[in-house]
Motif scaffolding. Structure first.
Motif, PDB file in Angstrom:
ATOM      1  N   MET A   1       0.822  -1.195   0.000  1.00 16.88           N
ATOM      2  CA  MET A   1       0.000   0.000   0.000  1.00 16.88           C
ATOM      3  C   MET A   1       0.863   1.254   0.000  1.00 16.88           C
ATOM      4  O   MET A   1       0.454   2.283  -0.490  1.00 16.88           O
ATOM      5  CB  MET A   1      -0.916  -0.015   1.215  1.00 16.88           C
ATOM      6  N   GLY A   2       2.038   1.168   0.543  1.00 13.69           N
ATOM      7  CA  GLY A   2       2.915   2.325   0.629  1.00 13.69           C
ATOM      8  C   GLY A   2       3.435   2.798  -0.711  1.00 13.69           C
ATOM      9  O   GLY A   2       4.133   3.790  -0.790  1.00 13.69           O
ATOM     10  N   SER A   3       3.105   2.111  -1.798  1.00 14.44           N
ATOM     11  CA  SER A   3       3.591   2.520  -3.122  1.00 14.44           C
ATOM     12  C   SER A   3       2.615   3.446  -3.853  1.00 14.44           C
ATOM     13  O   SER A   3       2.876   3.844  -4.976  1.00 14.44           O
ATOM     14  CB  SER A   3       3.869   1.289  -3.983  1.00 14.44           C
ATOM     15  N   LEU A   4       1.518   3.807  -3.236  1.00 12.72           N
ATOM     16  CA  LEU A   4       0.525   4.704  -3.841  1.00 12.72           C
ATOM     17  C   LEU A   4       0.890   6.146  -3.502  1.00 12.72           C
ATOM     18  O   LEU A   4       0.163   6.846  -2.812  1.00 12.72           O
ATOM     19  CB  LEU A   4      -0.877   4.361  -3.328  1.00 12.72           C
ATOM     20  N   GLU A   5       1.997   6.607  -4.020  1.00 13.76           N
ATOM     21  CA  GLU A   5       2.608   7.866  -3.586  1.00 13.76           C
ATOM     22  C   GLU A   5       1.757   9.106  -3.806  1.00 13.76           C
ATOM     23  O   GLU A   5       1.901  10.083  -3.096  1.00 13.76           O
ATOM     24  CB  GLU A   5       3.965   8.034  -4.255  1.00 13.76           C
ATOM     25  N   SER A   6       0.870   9.121  -4.785  1.00 11.01           N
ATOM     26  CA  SER A   6       0.084  10.326  -5.057  1.00 11.01           C
ATOM     27  C   SER A   6      -1.279  10.320  -4.350  1.00 11.01           C
ATOM     28  O   SER A   6      -2.052  11.258  -4.502  1.00 11.01           O
ATOM     29  CB  SER A   6      -0.110  10.499  -6.565  1.00 11.01           C
ATOM     30  N   LEU A   7      -1.549   9.314  -3.550  1.00  7.87           N
ATOM     31  CA  LEU A   7      -2.826   9.208  -2.835  1.00  7.87           C
ATOM     32  C   LEU A   7      -2.947  10.344  -1.822  1.00  7.87           C
ATOM     33  O   LEU A   7      -2.028  10.579  -1.028  1.00  7.87           O
ATOM     34  CB  LEU A   7      -2.879   7.857  -2.126  1.00  7.87           C
ATOM     35  N   ASP A   8      -4.086  11.056  -1.812  1.00 14.45           N
ATOM     36  CA  ASP A   8      -4.242  12.137  -0.832  1.00 14.45           C
ATOM     37  C   ASP A   8      -5.298  11.836   0.224  1.00 14.45           C
ATOM     38  O   ASP A   8      -5.417  12.547   1.204  1.00 14.45           O
ATOM     39  CB  ASP A   8      -4.510  13.478  -1.515  1.00 14.45           C
ATOM     40  N   GLY A   9      -6.061  10.769   0.066  1.00 14.56           N
ATOM     41  CA  GLY A   9      -7.036  10.377   1.067  1.00 14.56           C
ATOM     42  C   GLY A   9      -7.168   8.865   1.119  1.00 14.56           C
ATOM     43  O   GLY A   9      -7.215   8.205   0.082  1.00 14.56           O
ATOM     44  N   LEU A  10      -7.216   8.323   2.334  1.00 14.76           N
ATOM     45  CA  LEU A  10      -7.374   6.887   2.517  1.00 14.76           C
ATOM     46  C   LEU A  10      -8.481   6.675   3.542  1.00 14.76           C
ATOM     47  O   LEU A  10      -8.354   7.081   4.697  1.00 14.76           O
ATOM     48  CB  LEU A  10      -6.063   6.260   2.999  1.00 14.76           C
ATOM     49  N   TYR A  11      -9.572   6.070   3.103  1.00 16.16           N
ATOM     50  CA  TYR A  11     -10.764   5.910   3.929  1.00 16.16           C
ATOM     51  C   TYR A  11     -11.094   4.425   4.040  1.00 16.16           C
ATOM     52  O   TYR A  11     -11.642   3.835   3.118  1.00 16.16           O
ATOM     53  CB  TYR A  11     -11.933   6.671   3.313  1.00 16.16           C
ATOM     54  N   LEU A  12     -10.721   3.837   5.178  1.00 15.44           N
ATOM     55  CA  LEU A  12     -10.944   2.409   5.407  1.00 15.44           C
ATOM     56  C   LEU A  12     -11.753   2.190   6.683  1.00 15.44           C
ATOM     57  O   LEU A  12     -11.538   1.240   7.430  1.00 15.44           O
ATOM     58  CB  LEU A  12      -9.598   1.677   5.484  1.00 15.44           C
ATOM     59  N   ARG A  13     -12.713   3.040   6.912  1.00 16.47           N
ATOM     60  CA  ARG A  13     -13.573   2.980   8.090  1.00 16.47           C
ATOM     61  C   ARG A  13     -14.457   1.738   8.037  1.00 16.47           C
ATOM     62  O   ARG A  13     -14.973   1.361   6.986  1.00 16.47           O
ATOM     63  CB  ARG A  13     -14.437   4.239   8.123  1.00 16.47           C
ATOM     64  N   SER A  14     -14.622   1.090   9.173  1.00 10.11           N
ATOM     65  CA  SER A  14     -15.550  -0.042   9.343  1.00 10.11           C
ATOM     66  C   SER A  14     -15.293  -1.175   8.357  1.00 10.11           C
ATOM     67  O   SER A  14     -16.203  -1.641   7.672  1.00 10.11           O
ATOM     68  CB  SER A  14     -16.998   0.441   9.212  1.00 10.11           C
ATOM     69  N   ASN A  15     -14.045  -1.629   8.279  1.00  6.06           N
ATOM     70  CA  ASN A  15     -13.695  -2.728   7.377  1.00  6.06           C
ATOM     71  C   ASN A  15     -13.182  -3.961   8.111  1.00  6.06           C
ATOM     72  O   ASN A  15     -12.658  -4.870   7.481  1.00  6.06           O
ATOM     73  CB  ASN A  15     -12.640  -2.262   6.368  1.00  6.06           C
ATOM     74  N   GLU A  16     -13.297  -3.979   9.434  1.00  4.08           N
ATOM     75  CA  GLU A  16     -12.825  -5.099  10.245  1.00  4.08           C
ATOM     76  C   GLU A  16     -11.335  -5.383  10.038  1.00  4.08           C
ATOM     77  O   GLU A  16     -10.894  -6.530  10.102  1.00  4.08           O
ATOM     78  CB  GLU A  16     -13.671  -6.352  10.007  1.00  4.08           C
ATOM     79  N   LEU A  17     -10.559  -4.328   9.779  1.00  5.19           N
ATOM     80  CA  LEU A  17      -9.113  -4.468   9.663  1.00  5.19           C
ATOM     81  C   LEU A  17      -8.552  -4.792  11.044  1.00  5.19           C
ATOM     82  O   LEU A  17      -8.992  -4.233  12.042  1.00  5.19           O
ATOM     83  CB  LEU A  17      -8.485  -3.177   9.152  1.00  5.19           C
ATOM     84  N   SER A  18      -7.582  -5.691  11.107  1.00 10.90           N
ATOM     85  CA  SER A  18      -6.992  -6.043  12.392  1.00 10.90           C
ATOM     86  C   SER A  18      -5.470  -6.008  12.295  1.00 10.90           C
ATOM     87  O   SER A  18      -4.899  -5.976  11.210  1.00 10.90           O
ATOM     88  CB  SER A  18      -7.462  -7.439  12.822  1.00 10.90           C
ATOM     89  N   GLY A  19      -4.836  -5.989  13.458  1.00  8.29           N
ATOM     90  CA  GLY A  19      -3.382  -5.937  13.515  1.00  8.29           C
ATOM     91  C   GLY A  19      -2.890  -4.522  13.697  1.00  8.29           C
ATOM     92  O   GLY A  19      -3.603  -3.664  14.206  1.00  8.29           O
ATOM     93  N   VAL A  20      -1.660  -4.292  13.277  1.00 11.28           N
ATOM     94  CA  VAL A  20      -1.043  -2.975  13.441  1.00 11.28           C
ATOM     95  C   VAL A  20      -1.129  -2.171  12.146  1.00 11.28           C
ATOM     96  O   VAL A  20      -1.293  -2.730  11.061  1.00 11.28           O
ATOM     97  CB  VAL A  20       0.431  -3.099  13.883  1.00 11.28           C
ATOM     98  N   ILE A  21      -1.009  -0.867  12.271  1.00  7.23           N
ATOM     99  CA  ILE A  21      -0.965   0.007  11.091  1.00  7.23           C
ATOM    100  C   ILE A  21       0.416  -0.158  10.457  1.00  7.23           C
ATOM    101  O   ILE A  21       1.438  -0.019  11.144  1.00  7.23           O
ATOM    102  CB  ILE A  21      -1.198   1.476  11.487  1.00  7.23           C
ATOM    103  N   PRO A  22       0.487  -0.457   9.167  1.00  7.36           N
ATOM    104  CA  PRO A  22       1.781  -0.677   8.518  1.00  7.36           C
ATOM    105  C   PRO A  22       2.652   0.585   8.489  1.00  7.36           C
ATOM    106  O   PRO A  22       2.163   1.677   8.197  1.00  7.36           O
ATOM    107  CB  PRO A  22       1.420  -1.081   7.088  1.00  7.36           C
ATOM    108  N   VAL A  23       3.915   0.415   8.784  1.00 11.43           N
ATOM    109  CA  VAL A  23       4.884   1.509   8.714  1.00 11.43           C
ATOM    110  C   VAL A  23       4.914   2.093   7.302  1.00 11.43           C
ATOM    111  O   VAL A  23       5.130   3.289   7.110  1.00 11.43           O
ATOM    112  CB  VAL A  23       6.285   1.001   9.131  1.00 11.43           C
TER     113      VAL A  23
END
Length: 68
Positions: A1-23
């Motif tokens: 995911m870190g390769s999306l260099e031009s991304l200005d918004g990331l919205y992953l609300r309520s997706n049952e994501l678990s674990g740690v936020i990737p560096v």
């Protein structure tokens, strides 16, 4: 995911994501808005994310146990 260099918004609300936020999210240097609320994330928010230069809006509430 870190390769999306031009991304200005990331919205992953309520997706049952678990674990740690990737560096690698810290590679999104143009990110202005980040919403990871209402998931199952835990651990520390990486410094690479908190140091993003353009980040203006961050929503992390209602996760399993995130620490700043």
């Amino acid at each position: 995911m870190g390769s999306l260099e031009s991304l200005d918004g990331l919205y992953l609300r309520s997706n049952e994501l678990s674990g740690v936020i990737p560096v690698s999210l810290g590679n999104l240097k143009k990110l202005r808005s980040l919403d990871l609320s209402r998931n199952l994330l835990c651990g520390r928010v990486p410094k690479s994310v908190t140091d993003l230069p353009l980040l203006q809006e961050v929503c992390l509430e209602l996760n399993a146990g995130l620490e700043l």
